[in-house]
Every structure is written in C-alpha cells, then in structure tokens.
Design an enzyme around this catalytic site. Structure first.
Site, PDB file in Angstrom:
ATOM      1  N   ARG A  51       0.814  -1.229   0.000  1.00  6.45           N
ATOM      2  CA  ARG A  51       0.000   0.000   0.000  1.00  6.45           C
ATOM      3  C   ARG A  51       0.841   1.270   0.000  1.00  6.45           C
ATOM      4  NH1 ARG A  51      -3.118  -1.301   5.308  1.00  6.45           N
ATOM      5  NH2 ARG A  51      -0.938  -1.710   5.728  1.00  6.45           N
ATOM      6  N   LYS A 148       3.734 -18.852   6.116  1.00  7.81           N
ATOM      7  CA  LYS A 148       3.097 -19.273   7.356  1.00  7.81           C
ATOM      8  C   LYS A 148       2.642 -18.028   8.121  1.00  7.81           C
ATOM      9  CE  LYS A 148       6.222 -19.393  11.164  1.00  7.81           C
ATOM     10  NZ  LYS A 148       6.948 -20.091  12.182  1.00  7.81           N
ATOM     11  N   ASP A 177       7.484 -23.802   4.022  1.00  6.20           N
ATOM     12  CA  ASP A 177       7.999 -24.078   5.350  1.00  6.20           C
ATOM     13  C   ASP A 177       9.508 -24.006   5.165  1.00  6.20           C
ATOM     14  OD1 ASP A 177       9.179 -25.246   7.592  1.00  6.20           O
ATOM     15  OD2 ASP A 177       7.314 -26.263   8.080  1.00  6.20           O
ATOM     16  N   HIS A 178      10.108 -22.908   5.621  1.00 12.22           N
ATOM     17  CA  HIS A 178      11.506 -22.694   5.229  1.00 12.22           C
ATOM     18  C   HIS A 178      12.446 -23.745   5.814  1.00 12.22           C
ATOM     19  CE1 HIS A 178      11.495 -20.394   9.012  1.00 12.22           C
ATOM     20  NE2 HIS A 178      12.759 -20.702   9.064  1.00 12.22           N
ATOM     21  N   LYS A 182      16.235 -26.007   4.094  1.00 17.79           N
ATOM     22  CA  LYS A 182      17.582 -26.051   4.679  1.00 17.79           C
ATOM     23  C   LYS A 182      18.381 -27.191   4.054  1.00 17.79           C
ATOM     24  CE  LYS A 182      16.478 -24.078   9.180  1.00 17.79           C
ATOM     25  NZ  LYS A 182      17.459 -23.004   9.273  1.00 17.79           N
ATOM     26  N   GLU A 216      15.835 -21.655  20.597  1.00 16.30           N
ATOM     27  CA  GLU A 216      16.166 -20.280  20.235  1.00 16.30           C
ATOM     28  C   GLU A 216      16.646 -19.545  21.466  1.00 16.30           C
ATOM     29  OE1 GLU A 216      13.349 -18.376  17.257  1.00 16.30           O
ATOM     30  OE2 GLU A 216      12.122 -19.978  18.084  1.00 16.30           O
ATOM     31  N   ASP A 235       3.290 -22.101  16.437  1.00 18.33           N
ATOM     32  CA  ASP A 235       4.331 -21.393  15.685  1.00 18.33           C
ATOM     33  C   ASP A 235       5.432 -22.333  15.197  1.00 18.33           C
ATOM     34  OD1 ASP A 235       5.424 -18.843  14.772  1.00 18.33           O
ATOM     35  OD2 ASP A 235       7.029 -19.200  16.226  1.00 18.33           O
ATOM     36  N   HIS A 240       7.067 -26.672  11.487  1.00 16.25           N
ATOM     37  CA  HIS A 240       8.480 -27.003  11.271  1.00 16.25           C
ATOM     38  C   HIS A 240       8.875 -28.345  11.884  1.00 16.25           C
ATOM     39  CE1 HIS A 240       8.663 -22.981   9.876  1.00 16.25           C
ATOM     40  NE2 HIS A 240       8.696 -22.413  11.060  1.00 16.25           N
ATOM     41  N   LYS A 331      11.761 -20.649  23.236  1.00 15.59           N
ATOM     42  CA  LYS A 331      12.461 -19.372  23.122  1.00 15.59           C
ATOM     43  C   LYS A 331      13.186 -19.071  24.419  1.00 15.59           C
ATOM     44  CE  LYS A 331       9.681 -17.224  19.603  1.00 15.59           C
ATOM     45  NZ  LYS A 331      10.791 -17.088  18.649  1.00 15.59           N
TER      46      LYS A 331
HETATM   47  P1  NAP Z   1       5.196  -7.043   7.831  1.00 17.09           P
HETATM   48  O1  NAP Z   1       6.596  -6.596   8.086  1.00 17.09           O
HETATM   49  O2  NAP Z   1       4.129  -6.593   8.738  1.00 17.09           O
HETATM   50  O3  NAP Z   1       4.846  -6.620   6.342  1.00 17.09           O
HETATM   51  C1  NAP Z   1       3.565  -6.739   5.818  1.00 17.09           C
HETATM   52  C2  NAP Z   1       3.592  -6.303   4.371  1.00 17.09           C
HETATM   53  O4  NAP Z   1       2.278  -6.382   3.855  1.00 17.09           O
HETATM   54  C3  NAP Z   1       4.060  -4.883   4.173  1.00 17.09           C
HETATM   55  O5  NAP Z   1       4.783  -4.802   2.971  1.00 17.09           O
HETATM   56  C4  NAP Z   1       2.758  -4.111   4.059  1.00 17.09           C
HETATM   57  O6  NAP Z   1       3.014  -2.949   3.347  1.00 17.09           O
HETATM   58  C5  NAP Z   1       1.924  -5.120   3.282  1.00 17.09           C
HETATM   59  N1  NAP Z   1       0.486  -4.950   3.454  1.00 17.09           N
HETATM   60  C6  NAP Z   1      -0.201  -4.880   4.602  1.00 17.09           C
HETATM   61  N2  NAP Z   1      -1.524  -4.723   4.353  1.00 17.09           N
HETATM   62  C7  NAP Z   1      -1.655  -4.694   3.010  1.00 17.09           C
HETATM   63  C8  NAP Z   1      -2.752  -4.568   2.131  1.00 17.09           C
HETATM   64  N3  NAP Z   1      -3.992  -4.405   2.596  1.00 17.09           N
HETATM   65  N4  NAP Z   1      -2.531  -4.600   0.826  1.00 17.09           N
HETATM   66  C9  NAP Z   1      -1.273  -4.755   0.330  1.00 17.09           C
HETATM   67  N5  NAP Z   1      -0.197  -4.897   1.106  1.00 17.09           N
HETATM   68  C10 NAP Z   1      -0.382  -4.858   2.427  1.00 17.09           C
HETATM   69  O7  NAP Z   1       5.107  -8.633   7.782  1.00 17.09           O
HETATM   70  P2  NAP Z   1       6.266  -9.666   7.421  1.00 17.09           P
HETATM   71  O8  NAP Z   1       7.053  -9.955   8.644  1.00 17.09           O
HETATM   72  O9  NAP Z   1       6.996  -9.227   6.212  1.00 17.09           O
HETATM   73  O10 NAP Z   1       5.421 -10.974   7.137  1.00 17.09           O
HETATM   74  C11 NAP Z   1       4.714 -11.184   5.937  1.00 17.09           C
HETATM   75  C12 NAP Z   1       4.113 -12.584   5.979  1.00 17.09           C
HETATM   76  O11 NAP Z   1       5.166 -13.530   6.114  1.00 17.09           O
HETATM   77  C13 NAP Z   1       3.195 -12.835   7.174  1.00 17.09           C
HETATM   78  O12 NAP Z   1       2.186 -13.746   6.802  1.00 17.09           O
HETATM   79  C14 NAP Z   1       4.103 -13.492   8.193  1.00 17.09           C
HETATM   80  O13 NAP Z   1       3.388 -14.292   9.089  1.00 17.09           O
HETATM   81  C15 NAP Z   1       4.980 -14.311   7.280  1.00 17.09           C
HETATM   82  N6  NAP Z   1       6.300 -14.650   7.847  1.00 17.09           N
HETATM   83  C16 NAP Z   1       7.168 -13.670   8.175  1.00 17.09           C
HETATM   84  C17 NAP Z   1       8.417 -14.025   8.681  1.00 17.09           C
HETATM   85  C18 NAP Z   1       9.439 -12.987   9.035  1.00 17.09           C
HETATM   86  O14 NAP Z   1      10.551 -13.380   9.393  1.00 17.09           O
HETATM   87  N7  NAP Z   1       9.152 -11.703   8.922  1.00 17.09           N
HETATM   88  C19 NAP Z   1       8.756 -15.371   8.864  1.00 17.09           C
HETATM   89  C20 NAP Z   1       7.830 -16.342   8.500  1.00 17.09           C
HETATM   90  C21 NAP Z   1       6.612 -15.968   7.991  1.00 17.09           C
HETATM   91  P3  NAP Z   1       2.085  -1.643   3.406  1.00 17.09           P
HETATM   92  O15 NAP Z   1       1.840  -1.344   4.831  1.00 17.09           O
HETATM   93  O16 NAP Z   1       2.888  -0.639   2.671  1.00 17.09           O
HETATM   94  O17 NAP Z   1       0.855  -2.012   2.679  1.00 17.09           O
END
Ligand code: NAP
Length: 484
Positions: A51, A148, A177-178, A182, A216, A235, A240, A331
């Site tokens: 967005r 996930k 599932d990363h 590995k 962790e 989680d 995993h 954790k």
């Molecule tokens: P995040 O940092 O909160 O990022 C969310 C992203 O989604 C941002 O780019 C946000 O950008 C966008 N977004 C939010 N609402 C939106 C909408 N209505 N339309 C379009 N884009 C939208 O989350 P994240 O950590 O990157 O995680 C993303 C996904 O990966 C989640 O499902 C999370 O559970 C999963 N995940 C993350 C990790 C990790 O290490 N971070 C690990 C495993 C899984 P804007 O606000 O600019 O729209």
C-alpha cells in the site's frame, strides 16, 4: 569441486508485502544472491507491491538498503547490484482495494513464468487471489507462494485452502515451510535414501528413540502480539517440527517427486497417536536481569501462552511402533541450536564386559548453526591398558568436507524461491498435509484452552522447565545437550 548452478527460466515475481520485514530480510537479499550466482535467467523481473506510496526508484533504494543490511557479501558485488536493481519495479496496491491492479497486469508478462509471493497476513490471501483472477493474471503458468502461518487450527486452514483453491489449482500453490529449504534437512533424505548403510537400521528394531530440538536464544522480540496468539505449538511444533519428524519417519517414496514424497509424509502424520497431557510439557520464560520475561514482552500479564513445548510422540505403524519421538522447542533457551538425533539401541551383547560401559551410536543432524552431520561411533581408546571403549564422532561438517565454495549453500528462502520458478513442489507442503498436521495439533491445544492450563515458568537461558527433563528421565533417557 565447483558448485553447479542451473539457471531457471525467465520469470516475473510479484512480492505482495514487498515493503515488509520478510521481503527486506529474506526475499530481496535471497533473490540478489541468486542473481549473483547467475541463476536468475533471461530478463527476469521482480515487482514489489504494497500500500505504501512509492515509485520505482524509491523501491530500488529500499531494496539496496535491505541487501546492504542483510547480505554480508553485498559489498563485493556493487556492479551486480546495479544490474539487479534495474530488474525491480513497484506498484502501489491495496489487497482489498481496486486501484493498481491494471498497472500490475501491464507489468507481468504473459509469456514468462509468473509467481505471486503472498508475503502478507493470511487474512489477505483471498483478496489477492480473487483480484489476480479478476485481472486475468491467474494463468496456468503462474504460481502463488504463501507464507506461514497457514491457519491457526484445522478449521481456519481448511478455509484458507478452500479460498485459494477457488482461483488456483493445488499444483500452483506453494506453501512455504523454510525448514524444508535447509541444506541439511534435504541431506536427511539423501542420507536415508541414497545410502545402503542407514535404511536397514531405520526402524524400531534398531532405533531406541529420536530427539528433535529447535532451541532459540531470543525471546519473542517484536513479534509479541502475533506470538501470544499462537504459542510454540502453533508457531513451531505443528509445522516445522512436524515436517522434520515426517522426513525422518516416512517410508521411502518410489521417486523423489513432489506427490510421491508428500504422500509418504502425509501417512506419517496420519499415523501419529494423540499425545496425552501427561506426555507434554509447556513452559513460559521468566525475566532475568535486563531481560524482560515473556508476559512483560507481550504486554499481557495474564498470558497462558507457551514459549516452550516438549512432547513425546508415537507413530503407530510397523516401522516405528515402540520408538518414541521426543520433540522440544522454545524461546529464550541457553543457546540457538537445532538438531535431530537418531539414537540407536545398545549392541545386544557386550563382549567387552560390563566395565566397558554403555555405548550407543547416535546420528546427529545439526540444522543450526554449522549445518552438518555427525555419526557417533564406539572405538577403542588409543594406547595401552586394555580394551577401554570411547565414543567419538565421525564428523562431516559440510564446510570441511566440501570446501568453501561448495559449502556456501543458498539460504532456505533462495532455494525455495528458485524451486517455485522451476515448478518443483517437493519441498512445499500440500494442503492435505497441513490439514492433517492441524488435526493432530488441534485436540492438544483445545485441551489446554478448555482447562486454562498454565505453562510452567522457566528461567531465561535455561534448558526449559525441569519437567521437560523428567519427560525423558521417566523413560530412562535424557535429552542431549545441544550446543551451538
Ligand atoms: P510485515 O513486516 O508486517 O509486512 C507486511 C507487508 O504487507 C508490508 O509490505 C505491508 O506494506 C503489506 N500490506 C499490509 N496490508 C496490506 C494490504 N492491505 N494490501 C497490500 N499490502 C499490504 O510482515 P512480514 O514480517 O513481512 O510478514 C509477511 C508474511 O510472512 C506474514 O504472513 C508473516 O506471518 C509471514 N512470515 C514472516 C516471517 C518474518 O521473518 N518476517 C517469517 C515467516 C513468515 P504496506 O503497509 O505498505 O501495505
């Protein structure tokens, strides 16, 4: 030995959530490394979508900073970086809005492989899938990658599967599932099914028990709000740890092909017994010194969510009946260290007498840090003084065995994204697998919620609650000390 990198076909990859944490830390740096390895074929392109109002140049700056921060080798690849950034584009899109979709449709090319990475909250998956369909981007040649958590119970996982299945066929859906990406986890399959040595011993006749530990050192950090609604069971354990268990326990698939492998994993999950509450220990870390405790970190003084879980699982089939699988994850533990240990039974009779002590072969698969495999064997202690037995490791640290070039493995995300482009689903979870894993986890979680079960406190930096040690002690076994 020289690494062989097989280029993939030209693709357009759209990262929904392209400005998020995952894109910054993993996806963009991972793609850059594949680009440097000359794997990003032809004039493949990457489009960030979120967005935030941003133009192409601003997104390129965002990606440049992300790569500089999260790819330690980026500094040595300045020229590559400029060419890579030229491949990046950005579209402002709200998954629930109507603007931006035509711009996106104009950017992704019909003649190349299209992959849509849903790196956003799962509540947006349906909106994204529906709009991709409505704007004609859901061709047979396209793939969707979903992150996930895939549901928080069986019902929500089914609903998610149904939603995505409305617009995409199962062969187009890549549930990440990363852990499966590995290197060592894949090596587990190579070791089992590529060697004659292990497979005949891989059953309850020869294996005493199996331990899987994913520890962790960090706490919940900035994920407190999400984590408090999930807990260690949702989680880590349901996904995993379950995947690791499946790879250890499954029957040899007839071929190393996606559905053949996933069919065998599914059979394992379905053969898992229900785990009674007496075979599970839940914990929650306490604060110490400058480290705040769990409840403080999640801003909820009454939280009953577990940051640690240990359990004993049984698989009711011919191969594993009678061999327990002990799993633990948590954790704020002593160290960040993960391993799988296959503990073989004692030799049936010691010709060296009781004074030689008790010795067992243990095959250890280290997932992090220092991915590698170690086989503990019993030998004679060198020197005079009779037959004294000692256990020593036949160590195969990949870095040493393969040389620095070959031991420089792609990160799990890099490999998995390239598999998406290749159209290889072997390392991705199928919908029925995810549902079966929830069907196993649901009654356990439901019982905790029904009984308002309190997790046991444990000290930060410890090995978890003492009861987790008792889980094994009462069976005459003990956890291995897992070291970083
Ligand atoms: P995040 O940092 O909160 O990022 C969310 C992203 O989604 C941002 O780019 C946000 O950008 C966008 N977004 C939010 N609402 C939106 C909408 N209505 N339309 C379009 N884009 C939208 O989350 P994240 O950590 O990157 O995680 C993303 C996904 O990966 C989640 O499902 C999370 O559970 C999963 N995940 C993350 C990790 C990790 O290490 N971070 C690990 C495993 C899984 P804007 O606000 O600019 O729209």
């Amino acid at each position: 030995m020289v690494s062989r990198v097989i280029p993939v076909e030209t693709f357009d990859l759209v990262i929904f959530g392209g400005t998020g944490d995952l894109a910054r830390r993993k996806i963009l740096p991972g793609l850059f490394r594949r680009f440097c390895a000359e794997q990003m074929g032809g004039d493949s392109r990457i489009v960030g979508a979120a967005r935030s109002e941003m133009d192409r140049d601003a997104y390129r700056s965002f990606a440049r900073e992300a790569i500089a921060e999260f790819d330690p080798d980026a500094a040595g690849h300045e020229t590559h970086l400029e060419t890579f950034l030229d491949r990046l584009d950005y579209v402002t899109i709200d998954a629930r809005g109507e603007t931006g979709w035509e711009d996106l449709a104009a950017l992704v090319r019909p003649e190349v492989i299209r992959a849509f990475y849903f790196s956003v909250a799962p509540s947006l998956f349906g909106d994204l899938a529906e709009r991709l369909h409505r704007h004609g981007m859901d061709c047979d040649n396209c793939r969707v990658v979903v992150e996930k958590p895939f549901g928080r119970d069986l019902e929500s996982a089914r609903a998610l599967n149904r939603t995505i299945a409305t617009y995409f066929d199962e062969h187009q859906i890549y549930r990440i599932d990363h852990y499966l990406g590995k290197e060592t986890v894949q090596n587990l399959m190579a070791i089992r099914f590529g060697n004659m040595l292990f497979e005949p011993l891989w059953n309850s006749q020869y294996v005493d028990h199996i331990q899987i530990t994913v520890a962790e050192e960090v706490g919940v950090g900035g994920r407190g709000e999400y984590y408090d609604r999930a807990g260690a069971m949702r989680d880590m354990m349901q996904n995993h740890m379950m995947q690791l268990l499946c790879l250890i326990a499954m029957e040899p698939p007839a071929k190393f092909e996606p559905d053949a492998v996933r069919d065998e994993k599914l059979k394992v999950i379905r053969a898992l017994d229900h785990v009674p509450s007496t075979d599970i220990v839940r914990g929650q870390y306490e604060g110490s010194g400058d480290c705040p405790g769990y409840r403080h970190q999640v801003g909820n003084r009454d939280s009953n969510t577990e940051s640690f879980v240990a359990l004993r699982a049984h698989i009711s089939n011919w191969r594993w009946a009678g061999t327990p699988f002990y799993l633990r994850t948590g954790k704020r533990l002593r160290e960040r260290a993960s391993e799988i240990a296959i503990v073989f039974k004692d030799a049936p009779h010691s010709i060296f007498g009781a004074e030689a002590g008790r010795h067992r072969n243990i095959l250890t698969i280290r997932l992090q840090p220092n991915e590698g495999i170690e086989l503990g064997v019993t030998i004679k202690e060198p020197g005079p003084g009779g037959m004294r037995l000692i256990d020593v490791p036949l160590d195969m640290s990949f870095a040493e065995a393969l040389g620095p070039e070959d031991a420089d493995f792609p990160d799990a995300y890099e490999r998995l994204i390239m598999d998406v482009i290749r159209g290889n689903q072997t390392l991705f979870m199928r919908g029925d697998e995810v549902e079966a894993a929830w069907a196993w986890a649901d009654p356990i979680i439901a019982a905790w919620e029904r009984e308002e079960a309190q997790p046991l406190p444990y000290a930060a930096g410890s090995a978890g609650p003492d009861d987790a040690l008792m889980l094994m002690h009462r069976d005459g076994r003990r956890w291995r000390e897992v070291k970083a």
